[in-house]
Design a protein around this motif. Sequence first.
Motif, PDB file in Angstrom:
ATOM      1  N   UNK A   4      33.223  58.882  39.705  1.00 45.34           N
ATOM      2  CA  UNK A   4      34.238  58.795  38.654  1.00 45.34           C
ATOM      3  C   UNK A   4      33.688  57.923  37.527  1.00 45.34           C
ATOM      4  N   UNK A   5      34.302  57.986  36.344  1.00 48.22           N
ATOM      5  CA  UNK A   5      33.800  57.181  35.221  1.00 48.22           C
ATOM      6  C   UNK A   5      33.936  55.685  35.466  1.00 48.22           C
ATOM      7  N   UNK A   6      33.019  54.935  34.942  1.00 48.47           N
ATOM      8  CA  UNK A   6      33.133  53.480  34.912  1.00 48.47           C
ATOM      9  C   UNK A   6      34.095  53.094  33.794  1.00 48.47           C
ATOM     10  N   UNK A   7      34.621  51.879  33.814  1.00 42.76           N
ATOM     11  CA  UNK A   7      35.561  51.470  32.760  1.00 42.76           C
ATOM     12  C   UNK A   7      34.992  51.702  31.360  1.00 42.76           C
ATOM     13  N   UNK A   8      35.755  52.345  30.509  1.00 45.62           N
ATOM     14  CA  UNK A   8      35.285  52.680  29.167  1.00 45.62           C
ATOM     15  C   UNK A   8      35.030  51.433  28.325  1.00 45.62           C
ATOM     16  N   UNK A   9      35.705  50.321  28.652  1.00 50.72           N
ATOM     17  CA  UNK A   9      35.500  49.096  27.870  1.00 50.72           C
ATOM     18  C   UNK A   9      34.159  48.425  28.183  1.00 50.72           C
ATOM     19  N   UNK A  10      33.480  48.852  29.254  1.00 54.87           N
ATOM     20  CA  UNK A  10      32.144  48.336  29.531  1.00 54.87           C
ATOM     21  C   UNK A  10      31.139  49.028  28.624  1.00 54.87           C
ATOM     22  N   UNK A  11      30.313  48.254  27.930  1.00 55.08           N
ATOM     23  CA  UNK A  11      29.185  48.898  27.279  1.00 55.08           C
ATOM     24  C   UNK A  11      28.154  49.245  28.355  1.00 55.08           C
ATOM     25  N   UNK A  51      24.677  46.088  34.680  1.00 58.70           N
ATOM     26  CA  UNK A  51      24.674  44.807  35.395  1.00 58.70           C
ATOM     27  C   UNK A  51      25.742  44.765  36.487  1.00 58.70           C
ATOM     28  N   UNK A  52      26.925  45.245  36.174  1.00 52.95           N
ATOM     29  CA  UNK A  52      28.000  45.188  37.177  1.00 52.95           C
ATOM     30  C   UNK A  52      27.832  46.282  38.228  1.00 52.95           C
ATOM     31  N   UNK A  53      27.327  47.417  37.811  1.00 52.24           N
ATOM     32  CA  UNK A  53      27.125  48.496  38.765  1.00 52.24           C
ATOM     33  C   UNK A  53      26.058  48.205  39.794  1.00 52.24           C
ATOM     34  N   UNK A  54      25.111  47.321  39.455  1.00 53.50           N
ATOM     35  CA  UNK A  54      24.041  46.969  40.382  1.00 53.50           C
ATOM     36  C   UNK A  54      24.234  45.591  41.003  1.00 53.50           C
ATOM     37  N   UNK A  55      25.394  44.976  40.764  1.00 53.01           N
ATOM     38  CA  UNK A  55      25.686  43.694  41.385  1.00 53.01           C
ATOM     39  C   UNK A  55      25.074  42.499  40.701  1.00 53.01           C
ATOM     40  N   UNK A  56      24.527  42.685  39.524  1.00 51.30           N
ATOM     41  CA  UNK A  56      23.931  41.549  38.815  1.00 51.30           C
ATOM     42  C   UNK A  56      24.994  40.688  38.142  1.00 51.30           C
ATOM     43  N   UNK A  57      26.133  41.271  37.860  1.00 51.45           N
ATOM     44  CA  UNK A  57      27.302  40.528  37.392  1.00 51.45           C
ATOM     45  C   UNK A  57      28.466  40.857  38.325  1.00 51.45           C
ATOM     46  N   UNK A  58      29.280  39.881  38.663  1.00 52.89           N
ATOM     47  CA  UNK A  58      30.432  40.169  39.536  1.00 52.89           C
ATOM     48  C   UNK A  58      31.515  40.913  38.772  1.00 52.89           C
ATOM     49  N   UNK A  59      32.278  41.699  39.487  1.00 55.10           N
ATOM     50  CA  UNK A  59      33.453  42.323  38.898  1.00 55.10           C
ATOM     51  C   UNK A  59      34.503  41.263  38.618  1.00 55.10           C
ATOM     52  N   UNK A  60      35.184  41.389  37.490  1.00 61.59           N
ATOM     53  CA  UNK A  60      36.265  40.473  37.163  1.00 61.59           C
ATOM     54  C   UNK A  60      37.568  40.975  37.807  1.00 61.59           C
ATOM     55  N   UNK A  61      38.583  40.129  37.753  1.00 61.81           N
ATOM     56  CA  UNK A  61      39.893  40.550  38.270  1.00 61.81           C
ATOM     57  C   UNK A  61      40.401  41.768  37.508  1.00 61.81           C
ATOM     58  N   UNK A  62      40.160  41.789  36.196  1.00 62.39           N
ATOM     59  CA  UNK A  62      40.574  42.939  35.387  1.00 62.39           C
ATOM     60  C   UNK A  62      39.826  44.201  35.811  1.00 62.39           C
ATOM     61  N   UNK A  63      38.520  44.051  36.089  1.00 62.94           N
ATOM     62  CA  UNK A  63      37.729  45.192  36.566  1.00 62.94           C
ATOM     63  C   UNK A  63      38.312  45.743  37.865  1.00 62.94           C
ATOM     64  N   UNK A  69      41.273  45.467  39.103  1.00 61.14           N
ATOM     65  CA  UNK A  69      42.576  46.095  38.915  1.00 61.14           C
ATOM     66  C   UNK A  69      42.422  47.497  38.344  1.00 61.14           C
ATOM     67  N   UNK A  70      41.493  47.649  37.406  1.00 61.79           N
ATOM     68  CA  UNK A  70      41.283  48.957  36.785  1.00 61.79           C
ATOM     69  C   UNK A  70      40.620  49.940  37.745  1.00 61.79           C
ATOM     70  N   UNK A  71      39.654  49.455  38.523  1.00 62.84           N
ATOM     71  CA  UNK A  71      38.915  50.327  39.435  1.00 62.84           C
ATOM     72  C   UNK A  71      39.723  50.677  40.680  1.00 62.84           C
ATOM     73  N   UNK A  72      40.633  49.808  41.068  1.00 63.36           N
ATOM     74  CA  UNK A  72      41.416  50.060  42.269  1.00 63.36           C
ATOM     75  C   UNK A  72      40.529  50.102  43.499  1.00 63.36           C
ATOM     76  N   UNK A 120      33.278  49.922  46.488  1.00 62.26           N
ATOM     77  CA  UNK A 120      31.972  50.565  46.553  1.00 62.26           C
ATOM     78  C   UNK A 120      30.887  49.801  45.791  1.00 62.26           C
ATOM     79  N   UNK A 121      31.286  48.747  45.079  1.00 59.79           N
ATOM     80  CA  UNK A 121      30.320  47.986  44.292  1.00 59.79           C
ATOM     81  C   UNK A 121      29.637  46.941  45.157  1.00 59.79           C
ATOM     82  N   UNK A 122      28.351  46.657  44.889  1.00 62.49           N
ATOM     83  CA  UNK A 122      27.479  47.315  43.922  1.00 62.49           C
ATOM     84  C   UNK A 122      27.098  48.722  44.368  1.00 62.49           C
ATOM     85  N   UNK A 123      26.894  49.594  43.401  1.00 59.61           N
ATOM     86  CA  UNK A 123      26.627  50.992  43.690  1.00 59.61           C
ATOM     87  C   UNK A 123      25.196  51.196  44.148  1.00 59.61           C
ATOM     88  N   UNK A 124      24.284  50.382  43.680  1.00 59.67           N
ATOM     89  CA  UNK A 124      22.936  50.244  44.249  1.00 59.67           C
ATOM     90  C   UNK A 124      22.390  48.924  43.765  1.00 59.67           C
TER      91      UNK A 124
END
Length: 220
Positions: free
Chosen positions: A180-187, A193-205, A207-210, A215-219
């Motif tokens: 599925x698409x990643x959050x559109x507000x992410x550049x 960085x977030x998809x590979x675990x280099x940055x942690x997901x925020x609470x807002x992330x 909530x949006x991802x549900x 499944x993160x990090x994806x690789x």
Amino acid sequence: MHDSLRLLTTAYRDVAAVLGALTPAEGFERTGCAGWTPVDLGFHMLSDARRALVALNTPAAGPADTDAVDYWTAWRPPEPGDEAELWSTRIAASVHGGLPGISARYAETSAAALVAAGRVAPDDLVGTQGRVLTVADFLSTLTVEAAVHHLDLVLRLDRPGPAAGPLGEVRRVLEGLLGSPLPARWDDATAARRGTGREPLTAEDRAELGGAAAHFPLFG
């Protein structure tokens, strides 16, 4: 030049430019790959370019058993305390003349890999790491690797980051893994960085991802 080769050409040339512009002191800065310095990452990427050169000159029998997205399902972030790869990389890097020697070898090896990639068709099959892929899918994996580590390299350095094309390919692969698409507000850099675990997901992330956040990090 087909799209997969165009993206890899951009990614490889940009990484070579960054490595070649770093000072010896910058070679020991912290990067986005935890515990790794630019010297370590430079040697790791040199090894990847060498693997590309071998694979592109070694045709494989079909059928393909993985693609540009599925390839990454086997790569997970290292467990805490798993430093074997880092130490073996650092030891090998130390005998290659440090950053100047590594950057020069990377430039020539990655350039040779691009020549080899231009001599095969996108739908030809190659083997790497026990798997068989089309050339187009293989070049995608190389582009993703180079773009993610390019981001790692410039974390603390005033150097250009990856170009839009390679970063867009990272996002495409991450979304393929997630299904599925990643959050559109992410550049695209944030997505990488977030998809590979280099940055942690925020609470807002989260909530949006549900439920997809699990499944993160994806690789890694």
